[in-house]
Enzyme design. Structure first.
Site, short mmCIF file in Angstrom:
data_model
loop_
_atom_site.label_atom_id
_atom_site.label_comp_id
_atom_site.label_asym_id
_atom_site.label_seq_id
_atom_site.Cartn_x
_atom_site.Cartn_y
_atom_site.Cartn_z
N ASN A 210 0.82 -1.22 0.00
CA ASN A 210 0.00 0.00 0.00
C ASN A 210 0.85 1.27 0.00
O ASN A 210 0.34 2.37 0.18
CB ASN A 210 -0.99 0.00 1.17
CG ASN A 210 -0.31 -0.02 2.52
OD1 ASN A 210 0.92 0.00 2.61
ND2 ASN A 210 -1.08 -0.05 3.58
N HIS A 336 3.09 5.47 11.71
CA HIS A 336 1.91 4.62 11.89
C HIS A 336 2.19 3.35 12.67
O HIS A 336 1.29 2.69 13.16
CB HIS A 336 1.34 4.18 10.52
CG HIS A 336 0.57 5.23 9.82
ND1 HIS A 336 0.31 5.17 8.47
CD2 HIS A 336 0.01 6.37 10.27
CE1 HIS A 336 -0.40 6.23 8.13
NE2 HIS A 336 -0.59 6.97 9.20
N MET A 388 -6.05 3.66 -2.86
CA MET A 388 -5.86 4.17 -4.21
C MET A 388 -7.18 4.66 -4.80
O MET A 388 -8.16 3.92 -4.82
CB MET A 388 -5.27 3.07 -5.07
CG MET A 388 -4.75 3.53 -6.40
SD MET A 388 -3.91 2.20 -7.22
CE MET A 388 -5.17 0.95 -7.22
N SER A 392 -7.94 11.29 0.71
CA SER A 392 -7.13 11.30 1.93
C SER A 392 -7.61 12.47 2.78
O SER A 392 -8.27 13.38 2.27
CB SER A 392 -5.64 11.48 1.61
OG SER A 392 -5.17 10.40 0.84
N HIS A 411 -5.36 5.24 11.12
CA HIS A 411 -4.23 5.47 10.20
C HIS A 411 -4.61 5.37 8.74
O HIS A 411 -3.81 5.69 7.87
CB HIS A 411 -3.09 4.51 10.51
CG HIS A 411 -3.16 3.19 9.80
ND1 HIS A 411 -4.25 2.36 9.86
CD2 HIS A 411 -2.27 2.55 9.01
CE1 HIS A 411 -4.02 1.28 9.14
NE2 HIS A 411 -2.84 1.37 8.61
#
EC number: 6.5.1.-
Length: 488
Positions: A210, A336, A388, A392, A411
């Site tokens: 990711n 994270h 994706m 965000s 996160h």
DNA sequence: ATGTGC
């Protein structure tokens, strides 16, 4: 095939509030504290029973404080769930590599610009091509930056300070990294030769899975004042880097897991799951892991710093001229996957705890001494990458975060479909075409990697963020939409 | 996540 009599998570959990659910102490033998899951009712439908079991397992570990917590994006991980937060008393608690994860200091940074979406859109394709050329991606990728053994040690100890001294990034970037990108307590002698060998050629590489570098634009501002404090406004282009400590962190985790597996037996810690291998926080074994973990954390900050530097160069080559300052400032960088020694108020008393955040972001409130001066009144920025093709978010931490979740937030979106399943069900080419029709360009080494990261394999980042917002951990500041992404 | 799997 689902069994009608199968217990559901709703049968186990006790509802505390709209977005808080308790795993009662009686759920599994040996739980020292309850579990606490921060999740909405609709996201709870996607929570697996096994994840809940992992939250309960962590609650059995010695010296755990308050609750074994899970964020709304929680899913199954190695021992501890991803999206898990657990704090262990400095003296009576433990330290566990499984509570940090294999990708030590996997994290995210956001860089702003003075460019608008309209400025970038016409040149987007060439920009992405050049970013893809400049920044190595993929599992075994190697960097054009080669460091000596001595430099690697310097990176382990000094983190981002090394990067800036060597021409990657600028002094002002340092304050905008969590822990100033140089966590204290590193000891390179605790890092094996194998981990060094894997780490040396990978400074400035993105990796796979990711991890990504994404060019985005801000399509919505929720909080004008907070956005202005971070230099963000509607229509503006940003880019985001999501990656970690690559082979170095992975090897450090592997090496120390082996040591801590025997240490668990040596110290008579009964484990409901061997993946929870750990040792008393002050033991030699736990401290050695911690010192090596700090090396990997500092390495990861340098990795993101070097990638940022190269991306800045590419942006400048496309857009800079004498009349335009691109303003490519680092907004913030968050870890994270990390464990940290922090002070928290527990039962009214200031207590030192090792907070393990695995797939969870630190979220320190306004006024916290660890915040950079210019964000002191604002609260720590929290960066939530979408999957994706999905938005965000930028949030900023609010005053109750310490009390609710040891100063921690979610996160990301959280996986709902396994990589294997995704590869079987989805075709990378189809996903790429679908994203392309929505104006989102993808550069990746292999189409199958696009399938594994398709929007459909993740929970909705918006829903996850709303839980954290509604709980009063961190409030929404801005939404970022993807324009183009490079992936491994 | 990872020179990808007891």
């Amino acid at each position: 095939m689902s069994d009608e009599n199968e217990t559901s998570v709703f049968d186990v959990l006790k509802r505390i509030s709209d977005n808080e659910w308790e795993v009662p102490v009686g759920f599994k033998p040996g739980m020292n504290v309850p579990g606490r899951i921060f999740v909405s009712e609709s996201l709870l439908n996607m929570l697996e029973m096994e994840t809940l079991g992992q939250v309960a397992n962590v609650a059995t570990l010695p010296g755990i404080q308050k609750y074994s917590m899970a964020m709304p994006d929680a899913h199954l991980g190695y021992g501890f769930s991803i999206g898990g937060v657990a704090a262990f008393d400095k003296e009576t608690g433990i330290i566990s590599p499984g509570g940090v994860g294999f990708d030590i200091n996997c994290g995210v940074r956001l860089i702003r610009s003075n460019l608008s979406e309209q400025d970038v859109r016409p040149k987007l394709s060439e920009l992405l091509d050049d970013l893809f050329k400049a920044i190595p991606t993929g599992v075994g990728s190697k960097s054009r930056l080669r460091v000596t053994d001595a430099e690697l040690e310097d990176i382990f100890v000094h983190g981002v300070q090394w990067a800036v001294e060597n021409g990657y990034g600028v002094e002002a970037d340092i304050a905008h990294c969590e822990s100033k990108g140089q966590m204290p307590g590193a000891d390179p002698s605790k890092v094996s030769a194998k981990a060094r060998k894997r780490g040396r050629p990978q400074i400035g590489t993105l990796g796979s899975g990711n991890h990504f570098l994404e060019v985005q634009y801000i399509d919505k501002i929720y909080d004008e004042e907070a956005a202005a404090a971070m230099g963000l406004k509607e229509g503006q282009v940003t880019f985001m880097v999501h990656c970690g400590s690559r082979g170095a962190g992975h090897q450090i985790c592997t090496d120390h897991l082996q040591i801590l597996t025997s240490a668990s037996k040596k110290y008579n810690i009964s484990l409901p799951d061997r993946q929870l291998a750990c040792a008393p926080a002050q033991s030699q074994e736990a401290q050695d892991y911690f010192k090596a973990m700090v090396c990997a954390a500092n390495y990861a900050w340098v990795n993101r710093h070097v990638i940022m530097h190269w991306a800045r160069e590419i942006f400048e080559s496309h857009f800079a001229n004498d009349f335009c300052d691109l303003g490519l400032d680092l907004v913030y960088d968050v870890a994270h996957n990390i464990a940290k020694l922090e002070e928290h108020k527990i039962d009214g008393k200031n207590t030192e705890v090792y907070v393990h955040r695995k797939g969870a972001t630190r979220a320190f409130p306004p006024g916290h001494p660890d915040l950079p001066e210019d964000y002191l009144d604002l609260g720590q920025p929290v960066l939530i990458p979408g999957s994706m093709g999905t938005p965000s978010y930028v949030l900023c931490s609010t005053k109750d975060s310490m009390e609710i979740s040891f100063g921690s937030a979610c996160h990301g979106a959280g996986r709902v479909m396994s990589r294997k399943h995704a590869k079987k069900e989805l075709r990378g080419e189809d996903i790429r075409d679908e994203l392309s029709s929505r104006g989102i360009q993808v550069r990746a080494t292999q189409p199958s990697l696009i399938a594994e990261e398709a929007p459909a394999v993740y929970k909705s980042s918006s829903e996850v963020v709303d839980v954290v917002h509604d709980l009063g951990i961190a409030r929404k500041v801005a939404r970022l939409l993807p324009m183009g992404v490079i992936k491994g």
